[in-house]
Design a protein around this motif. Sequence first.
Motif, PDB file in Angstrom:
ATOM      1  N   PHE A 120       0.808  -1.215   0.000  1.00 51.83           N
ATOM      2  CA  PHE A 120       0.000   0.000   0.000  1.00 51.83           C
ATOM      3  C   PHE A 120       0.841   1.264   0.000  1.00 51.83           C
ATOM      4  O   PHE A 120       1.986   1.294   0.446  1.00 51.83           O
ATOM      5  CB  PHE A 120      -0.922   0.027   1.228  1.00 51.83           C
ATOM      6  CG  PHE A 120      -0.214  -0.172   2.548  1.00 51.83           C
ATOM      7  CD1 PHE A 120       0.408   0.881   3.205  1.00 51.83           C
ATOM      8  CD2 PHE A 120      -0.175  -1.422   3.149  1.00 51.83           C
ATOM      9  CE1 PHE A 120       1.057   0.703   4.420  1.00 51.83           C
ATOM     10  CE2 PHE A 120       0.476  -1.615   4.367  1.00 51.83           C
ATOM     11  CZ  PHE A 120       1.089  -0.548   5.003  1.00 51.83           C
ATOM     12  N   ALA A 121       0.213   2.306  -0.524  1.00 49.84           N
ATOM     13  CA  ALA A 121       0.628   3.686  -0.313  1.00 49.84           C
ATOM     14  C   ALA A 121      -0.674   4.470  -0.220  1.00 49.84           C
ATOM     15  O   ALA A 121      -1.562   4.305  -1.066  1.00 49.84           O
ATOM     16  CB  ALA A 121       1.491   4.203  -1.454  1.00 49.84           C
ATOM     17  N   PHE A 122      -0.824   5.283   0.816  1.00 50.11           N
ATOM     18  CA  PHE A 122      -2.078   6.024   0.955  1.00 50.11           C
ATOM     19  C   PHE A 122      -1.850   7.323   1.715  1.00 50.11           C
ATOM     20  O   PHE A 122      -0.862   7.490   2.452  1.00 50.11           O
ATOM     21  CB  PHE A 122      -3.156   5.182   1.650  1.00 50.11           C
ATOM     22  CG  PHE A 122      -2.849   4.749   3.069  1.00 50.11           C
ATOM     23  CD1 PHE A 122      -3.064   5.600   4.142  1.00 50.11           C
ATOM     24  CD2 PHE A 122      -2.377   3.468   3.330  1.00 50.11           C
ATOM     25  CE1 PHE A 122      -2.807   5.197   5.443  1.00 50.11           C
ATOM     26  CE2 PHE A 122      -2.103   3.054   4.619  1.00 50.11           C
ATOM     27  CZ  PHE A 122      -2.327   3.918   5.686  1.00 50.11           C
ATOM     28  N   PHE A 123      -2.780   8.244   1.486  1.00 49.31           N
ATOM     29  CA  PHE A 123      -2.811   9.480   2.263  1.00 49.31           C
ATOM     30  C   PHE A 123      -4.171   9.583   2.936  1.00 49.31           C
ATOM     31  O   PHE A 123      -5.219   9.496   2.287  1.00 49.31           O
ATOM     32  CB  PHE A 123      -2.588  10.709   1.385  1.00 49.31           C
ATOM     33  CG  PHE A 123      -2.581  11.993   2.174  1.00 49.31           C
ATOM     34  CD1 PHE A 123      -1.479  12.340   2.944  1.00 49.31           C
ATOM     35  CD2 PHE A 123      -3.684  12.841   2.196  1.00 49.31           C
ATOM     36  CE1 PHE A 123      -1.472  13.512   3.701  1.00 49.31           C
ATOM     37  CE2 PHE A 123      -3.686  14.007   2.935  1.00 49.31           C
ATOM     38  CZ  PHE A 123      -2.570  14.344   3.695  1.00 49.31           C
ATOM     39  N   ILE A 124      -4.130   9.745   4.253  1.00 50.85           N
ATOM     40  CA  ILE A 124      -5.328   9.935   5.078  1.00 50.85           C
ATOM     41  C   ILE A 124      -5.425  11.413   5.433  1.00 50.85           C
ATOM     42  O   ILE A 124      -4.428  12.025   5.862  1.00 50.85           O
ATOM     43  CB  ILE A 124      -5.224   9.111   6.384  1.00 50.85           C
ATOM     44  CG1 ILE A 124      -5.374   7.614   6.082  1.00 50.85           C
ATOM     45  CG2 ILE A 124      -6.238   9.577   7.392  1.00 50.85           C
ATOM     46  CD1 ILE A 124      -6.770   7.076   6.176  1.00 50.85           C
ATOM     47  N   TRP A 125      -6.612  11.974   5.275  1.00 46.44           N
ATOM     48  CA  TRP A 125      -6.851  13.373   5.643  1.00 46.44           C
ATOM     49  C   TRP A 125      -8.027  13.436   6.621  1.00 46.44           C
ATOM     50  O   TRP A 125      -9.118  12.958   6.328  1.00 46.44           O
ATOM     51  CB  TRP A 125      -7.149  14.210   4.416  1.00 46.44           C
ATOM     52  CG  TRP A 125      -7.465  15.658   4.718  1.00 46.44           C
ATOM     53  CD1 TRP A 125      -8.677  16.278   4.627  1.00 46.44           C
ATOM     54  CD2 TRP A 125      -6.558  16.656   5.177  1.00 46.44           C
ATOM     55  NE1 TRP A 125      -8.586  17.597   4.985  1.00 46.44           N
ATOM     56  CE2 TRP A 125      -7.279  17.856   5.334  1.00 46.44           C
ATOM     57  CE3 TRP A 125      -5.192  16.643   5.466  1.00 46.44           C
ATOM     58  CZ2 TRP A 125      -6.686  19.043   5.773  1.00 46.44           C
ATOM     59  CZ3 TRP A 125      -4.606  17.828   5.901  1.00 46.44           C
ATOM     60  CH2 TRP A 125      -5.348  19.017   6.045  1.00 46.44           C
TER      61      TRP A 125
END
Length: 584
Positions: A120-125
């Motif tokens: 995975f690679a992700f950005f949580i906001w």
Amino acid sequence: MCGIAGVVNAAGVTKDDVWKMIDCIKYRGVDEQGVEDLGGAVLGHARLAVVDPENGMQPMSSTDGKVWVVFNGEIFNFIELREQLKAKGYKFKSRCDTEVLVHLWCEKGEKMLDDLVGMFAFFIWDQRTQTGMLARDRQGIKPCFYAPYQGGVAFASEMKAILALPRFERKVNESALGNVFTFNYCPPPETCFEGIRHLLPGTFIRYSGGSFSDPVRYWSWPLDGERFDASQADLEHALDEAIKLQMRFDVDGGLFLSGGVDSSVIANRLVPQWNRPQLDAIGLRIEDKGFSEYAYAERVASDLNINLSALDIQPSDIPEIAHSVVKHAEQPHGDFSFFLFYLLSRKAHEMGKIVMFTGDGPDEVMLGFRHNEQFFSEMTRANFSMRSYFDLISYSTEKDRKRMMSASFLPHAEGALDKFMSIIEPFRDLEPMEQVAAYELTSLMPGNNSVKGDRMGACWSIEARAPFLDHRISELFARLPITSKFYQGVGKHFLKKAAESYYDRDFVFRPKTMPTLPIGEWIKGPLYQWARETLALPDGGRFDCNELLVMLEEHRSGLHNHTKQLRTVLMTKLWLQEFFPENA
């Protein structure tokens, strides 16, 4: 397989800007694309629908619309995590793995990373607190790049998305490019583009208070500490569990079957769990001796009732696809197996496949590469220096570089030894063999080997799944005694002993064949003219083109073998043409 992009805390960034980023990489996710402006963050996503095709549109929010995520990859244990979260009262609107991430963030924050089994690679906001997290999987199976931009940070699955931003200055990172001529790739976290860096595997960056932190490490390869023997039963149990989780997809799939030990073991454990029609596999077939294991792939396929298709590769394929390979690799890689992965993925795409299992993973952690077996067979475990290993893996000598490079570019290629020593510095207390494994795991694998499968598959919307790269199996391998990894001149000894229960000894312990192309021979004959024309391309004054052509003639005549040097220059010339045509 998806593509993520976004810009956080940057002045004047619009949805149109992020749409430009997504448009550059939408082949990573051909099913759906979306962009959301969330105030402090503008997030974009290109989705390849592998699980729950109807309900997985991204950017995705929690049910209350307060937490958002853009995510590339697969969380293989998402069903188990979802049930745990449901028991705590969280409501789900889909059955895809992405939604688990937003609720897990609400429950655990940054500690959520410890619970994830996957790539995975992700950005949580988080809208509630105006905080966020950019994270990458433990081993760097999925890519993630970031760069300063307009007072904030831009991130993406591929560098070309960052380059597409309207005010991002595109420049060559000359020292990183110089390193390519020693390592045959650019060691992370640097890239050959000034200002763009890898988010290193096993790290995350937090955003709070209007700024980003330095990368924070949440996982490391367990190469030090106590060693643990493992049994064949331990390995089979771990592999079967990894395959069970990785079989969770709603599209058509298959297997890349090279005929090597690693993919053959995967085939043996995959077939009993294959819950679809007959397993289809693709194998590489090259006529040149020493470059193909197709006959072994045929044996495995016959024994396991796998439907095997051959991919035949000819010299004429190389000029046809060279620009596409360079465009999608994004950096110069003198490793011509990028071409193989491109062609294998294209064939899988033509067969209607989306998910393809592979045998990737054991070589780096258990010293399985041919150069290691040759090197260590001539040494004892204690009588070689890491400088000796550096000399072994260097793709050009100081004499070569002085000959090939201009006086202005040459100094940028002279820091490779210092770069290598900085990579292994954290591991200097390990014995030399483990230092070699540490280099290959933390630099070679994320900088080159993992790039091939992701990037060459992504351009054909193919997602690779590698059960050996389940981090629990990788940790099992890493914690083995050194004699289980490398014994009596044989790398991956533990895995090969296990494989003897499936295949005969001659099959398992035959000399390793590397999956690459006979490019050294081809540029003497059928690809000679292509090589001449490519070496003569303008390059911004970085190389002595006349001397390169002399080296090609020496190589063609058999006077010297310049394969390593020439193939790296060939890919660098094409890279400069692709990404810097105005300066080349």
